[in-house]
Design a protein around this motif. Structure first.
Motif, short mmCIF file in Angstrom:
data_model
loop_
_atom_site.label_atom_id
_atom_site.label_comp_id
_atom_site.label_asym_id
_atom_site.label_seq_id
_atom_site.Cartn_x
_atom_site.Cartn_y
_atom_site.Cartn_z
N LEU A 107 39.43 -31.52 -12.23
CA LEU A 107 39.28 -30.18 -11.65
C LEU A 107 40.46 -29.82 -10.75
O LEU A 107 40.90 -30.64 -9.95
CB LEU A 107 37.98 -30.10 -10.86
CG LEU A 107 36.70 -30.26 -11.69
CD1 LEU A 107 35.48 -30.42 -10.80
CD2 LEU A 107 36.51 -29.08 -12.65
N GLN A 108 40.95 -28.62 -10.92
CA GLN A 108 42.04 -28.14 -10.07
C GLN A 108 42.02 -26.62 -10.04
O GLN A 108 41.37 -25.99 -10.87
CB GLN A 108 43.38 -28.64 -10.59
CG GLN A 108 43.57 -28.34 -12.07
CD GLN A 108 44.87 -28.90 -12.62
OE1 GLN A 108 45.90 -28.72 -12.01
NE2 GLN A 108 44.82 -29.55 -13.75
N ILE A 109 42.74 -26.04 -9.09
CA ILE A 109 42.81 -24.59 -9.03
C ILE A 109 43.81 -24.11 -10.08
O ILE A 109 44.96 -24.54 -10.10
CB ILE A 109 43.26 -24.10 -7.64
CG1 ILE A 109 42.35 -24.64 -6.55
CG2 ILE A 109 43.34 -22.56 -7.60
CD1 ILE A 109 41.01 -23.96 -6.43
N PRO A 141 41.84 -16.82 -9.29
CA PRO A 141 41.83 -18.28 -9.25
C PRO A 141 40.56 -18.82 -9.89
O PRO A 141 39.55 -18.11 -9.98
CB PRO A 141 41.84 -18.59 -7.75
CG PRO A 141 41.21 -17.41 -7.12
CD PRO A 141 41.46 -16.22 -8.00
N TYR A 143 38.43 -22.80 -10.39
CA TYR A 143 38.45 -24.24 -10.14
C TYR A 143 37.88 -24.91 -11.38
O TYR A 143 36.68 -24.92 -11.60
CB TYR A 143 37.59 -24.54 -8.90
CG TYR A 143 37.70 -25.97 -8.43
CD1 TYR A 143 38.90 -26.49 -7.97
CD2 TYR A 143 36.58 -26.79 -8.43
CE1 TYR A 143 39.00 -27.79 -7.54
CE2 TYR A 143 36.67 -28.11 -7.98
CZ TYR A 143 37.88 -28.60 -7.54
OH TYR A 143 37.97 -29.90 -7.10
N ALA A 144 38.78 -25.44 -12.21
CA ALA A 144 38.32 -25.94 -13.50
C ALA A 144 39.26 -27.01 -14.05
O ALA A 144 40.36 -27.21 -13.53
CB ALA A 144 38.23 -24.79 -14.50
N ASP A 145 38.80 -27.67 -15.08
CA ASP A 145 39.62 -28.61 -15.83
C ASP A 145 40.36 -27.79 -16.89
O ASP A 145 39.73 -27.11 -17.71
CB ASP A 145 38.69 -29.65 -16.46
CG ASP A 145 39.43 -30.64 -17.36
OD1 ASP A 145 39.23 -31.84 -17.17
OD2 ASP A 145 40.17 -30.21 -18.26
N LYS A 179 32.24 -15.71 -4.92
CA LYS A 179 32.95 -16.99 -5.06
C LYS A 179 33.04 -17.46 -6.50
O LYS A 179 33.25 -18.64 -6.77
CB LYS A 179 32.23 -18.06 -4.22
CG LYS A 179 32.22 -17.76 -2.73
CD LYS A 179 33.26 -18.62 -2.04
CE LYS A 179 33.67 -18.14 -0.67
NZ LYS A 179 32.59 -17.92 0.26
N ILE A 254 35.48 -20.41 -8.00
CA ILE A 254 36.91 -20.17 -7.83
C ILE A 254 37.58 -21.21 -6.93
O ILE A 254 38.80 -21.28 -6.86
CB ILE A 254 37.21 -18.76 -7.26
CG1 ILE A 254 36.56 -18.58 -5.90
CG2 ILE A 254 36.76 -17.69 -8.22
CD1 ILE A 254 37.13 -17.39 -5.17
N SER A 255 36.78 -22.02 -6.26
CA SER A 255 37.41 -23.06 -5.46
C SER A 255 36.47 -24.25 -5.31
O SER A 255 35.28 -24.15 -5.59
CB SER A 255 37.79 -22.54 -4.08
OG SER A 255 36.64 -22.47 -3.28
N ALA A 256 37.06 -25.36 -4.88
CA ALA A 256 36.27 -26.58 -4.73
C ALA A 256 35.13 -26.38 -3.74
O ALA A 256 34.06 -26.93 -3.90
CB ALA A 256 37.19 -27.69 -4.25
N LEU A 259 31.78 -25.08 -5.16
CA LEU A 259 31.07 -25.88 -6.18
C LEU A 259 29.75 -26.39 -5.63
O LEU A 259 29.71 -26.91 -4.54
CB LEU A 259 31.94 -27.05 -6.59
CG LEU A 259 32.30 -27.19 -8.08
CD1 LEU A 259 32.98 -28.51 -8.32
CD2 LEU A 259 31.13 -27.01 -9.01
#
Ligand code: ADP
Length: 259
Positions: A107-109, A141, A143-145, A179, A254-256, A259
């Motif tokens: 997972l990353q932005i 943005p 937050y996903a693989d 979010k 959209i962000s960690a 989640l």
């Protein structure tokens, strides 16, 4: 022609065996880690030789101008079946990995707009169709693989193209709501009856086996979408009207933090 019908029936038998095998894997929710690893290894081992077979068939087709009609047809059927089986194995591999958490999500932005543009360019090139992208903002943005997000989009866009008329454009709408990043893939295809809308995410479920089989695909595309989306903390839903079209909506954080 005889040769091509023999290859076809062989290929059908092989595909049926494979489908049964994989259905058995898929339905056993309690199979252990070692068995899943086995399933995943088998998929992987079969993919390599099949990819080579497909490569030889395709290059023979490309390079021979003096093939008889029935020879060309036989090679085309064989290449098509090899292609379908490779896709099936890839799908099974994805599911086997996703099921047991064996597949770690990286997972990353990411910038959603860029990922979508990449998928759209390739899909337009292959399909010779138009895909309209409507983004509420140019830098959304997510937050996903990256690989999983790519696969989710490919599966949804391929379906939208496959199940709608060539004259109808496919639309992708992107926006950020609170979010969440929201992705909508809309087509003006035949739509999906209400009673079946929840079932299309099941493995191997297809509305009309005879019609959809001829269109290619494995019946696993949407189940992969669901597993991946939920694995990344999101949701996927469908809204569809008969004769109007279908909209698949994916929401992802959209962000960690969200989640
Ligand atoms: P596949 O497309 O390989 O059959 P999927 O899991 O992607 O498998 O989809 C399951 C079924 O849901 C399809 O066979 C089709 O009947 C139906 N479906 C999926 N997407 C659409 C769409 N955009 N419009 C109409 N029907 C669809």
């Amino acid at each position: 022609p005889k040769a091509s019908s023999e290859i076809q029936s062989l290929a059908n038998t092989f595909n049926m065996m494979l489908a049964r095998l994989s259905e058995a894997w898929a339905q056993q929710h309690h199979i252990g880690e070692r068995q899943r690893q086995f399933a995943s290894d088998v998929s992987h081992e079969l993919r390599t030789p099949l990819t080579i077979v497909r490569g030889y068939l395709q290059s023979t087709l490309r390079r021979s101008d003096n093939l008889l009609d029935h020879q060309r047809e036989a090679l085309e059927v064989a290449a098509g079946e090899a292609d379908h089986t490779i896709q099936l194995l890839q799908d099974l591999l994805n599911l086997a990995r996703a099921d047991d958490g064996y597949m770690a999500y990286d997972l990353q932005i990411l910038i959603l707009n860029d990922v979508v543009t990449g998928v759209v360019q390739v899909a337009e090139q292959f399909s010779h169709r138009t895909i309209l992208v409507e983004a509420k903002a140019s830098l959304i943005p997510i937050y996903a693989d990256a690989n999983r997000l790519h696969q989710i989009l490919v599966n949804l866009v391929e379906n939208a193209l496959k199940y709608s008329d060539e004259a109808e454009p496919v639309r992708i709408k992107l926006e950020q709501v609170d979010k969440q990043a929201v992705i909508q893939v809309c087509d003006r295809g035949p739509g999906i009856p209400l009673q079946q809308q929840s079932r299309i995410f099941d493995r191997f479920y297809r509305l009309d086996e005879a019609r959809t089989r001829s269109m290619g695909g494995t019946g696993l595309g949407l189940s992969i979408v669901k597993v991946f989306v939920e694995g990344m903390g999101g949701q996927v839903t469908v809204r569809s009207e008969l004769n109007e079209g279908s909209t698949f909506t994916v929401t992802l954080p959209i962000s960690a933090v969200s989640l």
